[in-house]
Design an enzyme around this catalytic site. Structure first.
Site, short mmCIF file in Angstrom:
data_model
loop_
_atom_site.label_atom_id
_atom_site.label_comp_id
_atom_site.label_asym_id
_atom_site.label_seq_id
_atom_site.Cartn_x
_atom_site.Cartn_y
_atom_site.Cartn_z
N LYS A 129 0.79 -1.23 0.00
CA LYS A 129 0.00 0.00 0.00
C LYS A 129 0.82 1.28 0.00
O LYS A 129 1.84 1.37 0.67
CB LYS A 129 -0.85 0.00 1.26
CG LYS A 129 -2.01 -0.95 1.22
CD LYS A 129 -2.96 -0.47 2.25
CE LYS A 129 -3.94 -1.39 2.81
NZ LYS A 129 -4.07 -1.13 4.23
N GLY B 16 12.54 -6.56 6.39
CA GLY B 16 11.24 -7.06 5.98
C GLY B 16 11.28 -8.02 4.81
O GLY B 16 12.20 -8.84 4.69
N GLY C 278 10.95 -2.00 10.37
CA GLY C 278 10.24 -0.80 10.84
C GLY C 278 11.19 0.34 11.12
O GLY C 278 10.96 1.49 10.72
P1 AMP Z 1 4.57 -4.43 2.48
O1 AMP Z 1 4.38 -5.14 3.79
O2 AMP Z 1 3.83 -3.15 2.34
O3 AMP Z 1 6.05 -4.32 2.11
O4 AMP Z 1 3.91 -5.34 1.40
C1 AMP Z 1 4.31 -6.65 1.12
C2 AMP Z 1 3.19 -7.36 0.48
O5 AMP Z 1 2.79 -6.68 -0.68
C3 AMP Z 1 3.52 -8.76 0.07
O6 AMP Z 1 2.82 -9.66 0.87
C4 AMP Z 1 3.09 -8.83 -1.38
O7 AMP Z 1 2.36 -10.00 -1.69
C5 AMP Z 1 2.18 -7.63 -1.53
N1 AMP Z 1 2.11 -7.12 -2.91
C6 AMP Z 1 3.14 -6.81 -3.71
N2 AMP Z 1 2.69 -6.43 -4.93
C7 AMP Z 1 1.35 -6.51 -4.89
C8 AMP Z 1 0.33 -6.26 -5.86
N3 AMP Z 1 0.62 -5.86 -7.08
N4 AMP Z 1 -0.95 -6.44 -5.47
C9 AMP Z 1 -1.24 -6.86 -4.22
N5 AMP Z 1 -0.32 -7.12 -3.28
C10 AMP Z 1 0.97 -6.95 -3.61
#
Ligand code: AMP
Length: 437
Positions: free
Chosen positions: A236, A393, A416
């Site tokens: 996000k 992460g 974090g």
């Molecule tokens: P974050 O914790 O914000 O770094 O997000 C990591 C997560 O983002 C992972 O679990 C991925 O599966 C998800 N992610 C990456 N690209 C996409 C996408 N295009 N649509 C949905 N989820 C995604």
């Protein structure tokens, strides 16, 4: 680095309370990843060799909240009980307490004490509480060059609440406070910052892990060798608002992939089908696109997307994929990875970079069919003749799993904490330490 480290103070014969990050993953009482224990070893070994009395403390996981209220029921638990018919309360309460007790066994640091003793080749005295009789006894008897590990600091209700009495008691255990827990340096808890902020310990310095994390990450952010490219991905936009804004100011090129990219694409007027879009952040993305232009920075977005008709369930289930240009994503498709052309575009940019910071996967990398973008970026970093920094992460896990870990300049132990550094924030666990003169 303008903070004092353990090398700047005389530790011989001194009681050193060392906040480490022993929050290791465990399965059935067995430690499944020892990275964090290994990360703390240089500091611990140095203190042992210098003849300090080493008292280690750390949190582990998130104990059930019944626990963090000091083994009584907290407000939420009480409200839950009161909402139940009277004849059901007793058994519900017993269930809550049983869950808490189970958490307590699962989240004990005892297995870490055993593992640490093995790695150090010497005894590690384990205190079965944080500031109780067992800790008192262990601290009273510790000799120069010996090591004590206190139980999970979050078993004390006061840890996260910065309780003054807890801080005072812990401070009475030491002459010197050492923070080497980079993973929790962005938290302002009793053992991570408050113990010093309240003035209970005067000598407060960092250990080698924090020193290394800061010297690589903060220095690269402040004085990068250019071109400086930042790569952001993950789910996000809203999780990384300040990171995007701050990195845009510092870097020369900002690459955005992963789920985040679709809100940017939408802000540019593209239709992105069923892809993840943070509708409330479209305006923010427009601002960032303008900001990049004004600052004369490159903001690189995907030009093609690997799409599916639905999100894989379970996440690693086989999926049927099709690649579309971002100006051509059908209404019933969702982009779950960057396409081949984007992989080439990003890799080309990374090839010429001299400093690279990366946080967040390029797609749903948990699924091997949708992991190609993340793998391509990891490989581009591994091949680059640059300072390469992985901000913890998922990206750290990806790089390690792919066997590229030793090709990176630095893989942060704190997801974090490193994100907050990328946001330009000051970390309380570091701010509280003594300045170098
Ligand atoms: P974050 O914790 O914000 O770094 O997000 C990591 C997560 O983002 C992972 O679990 C991925 O599966 C998800 N992610 C990456 N690209 C996409 C996408 N295009 N649509 C949905 N989820 C995604």
């Amino acid at each position: 680095m303008n903070k004092k480290s353990i090398k700047d103070v005389n530790v011989k014969g001194k009681k050193c309370l060392v906040r480490v990050d022993f929050n290791v993953p465990m399965k059935d009482g067995v430690i499944t990843d020892e990275t964090r224990i290994n990360g703390a070893l240089p500091t611990i070994k140095y203190l042992i060799n210098e003849g300090a009395k080493v008292i280690l403390c750390s949190h582990m996981g998130k104990p059930h909240n019944v626990l963090t209220e000091g083994w009584g029921l907290n407000k939420k638990e009480k409200a839950k009980l009161e909402a139940l018919p009277e004849n059901e309360r007793e058994s519900a309460k017993a269930e809550m307490m049983a869950k808490a007790a189970k958490d307590k066994t699962k989240l004990s640091l005892k297995p870490v004490a055993d593992k640490l003793a093995e790695k150090l080749g010497q005894k590690v005295t384990f205190a079965t509480d944080v500031v109780g009789a067992s800790a008192d006894e262990a601290v009273k008897n510790v000799k120069d060059g010996e090591v004590v590990l206190l139980e999970n600091t979050r078993f004390e209700a006061g840890e996260e609440k910065r309780d003054e009495n807890l801080c005072k008691k812990l401070a009475s255990y030491c002459d010197i406070y050492v923070n080497d827990a980079f993973g929790t340096a962005h938290r302002s808890h009793a053992t991570t910052a408050a113990i010093v902020e309240y003035g209970f310990v005067k000598t407060a310095v960092c250990g080698f892990l924090i020193e290394k994390e800061l010297s690589v990450m903060a220095d690269s952010l402040e004085h990068p060798i250019r071109p400086f490219v930042a790569v952001l991905g993950g789910a996000k936009v809203s999780d990384k608002l300040n990171v995007i804004s701050n990195l845009l100011e510092k870097c020369d090129t900002l690459i955005v992939g992963g789920g985040m990219a679709y809100t940017f694409l939408k802000a540019k007027g593209y239709e992105v089908g069923q892809s993840l879009v943070d509708n409330e952040k479209i305006d923010y993305c427009k601002e960032m696109i303008d900001k990049a232009e004004k600052l004369n920075k490159k903001l690189l977005l995907p030009i093609d997307a690997v799409c599916t008709k639905s999100f894989p369930d379970p996440i690693d289930a086989p999926v049927e994929i099709k690649t579309f240009g971002v100006d051509n994503i059908p209404a019933d498709e969702m982009g779950l990875d960057i396409g081949e052309k984007t992989r080439e575009l990003f890799a080309d940019t990374l090839k010429n970079a001299k400093t690279i910071i990366w946080n967040g996967p390029m797609g749903v990398f948990e699924n091997p069919i949708l992991a190609k973008g993340t793998i391509a970026v990891a490989k581009a970093l591994a091949d680059a003749d640059a300072t390469t920094i992985i901000g913890g992460g998922d990206s750290a896990a990806a790089v390690t799993q792919l066997g590229f870990a030793d090709k990176m300049t630095h893989i942060s132990t704190g997801g974090g904490a490193s994100l907050e550094l990328f946001e330009g924030k000051k970390l309380p666990g570091i701010e509280c330490l003594n300045d170098k003169n």
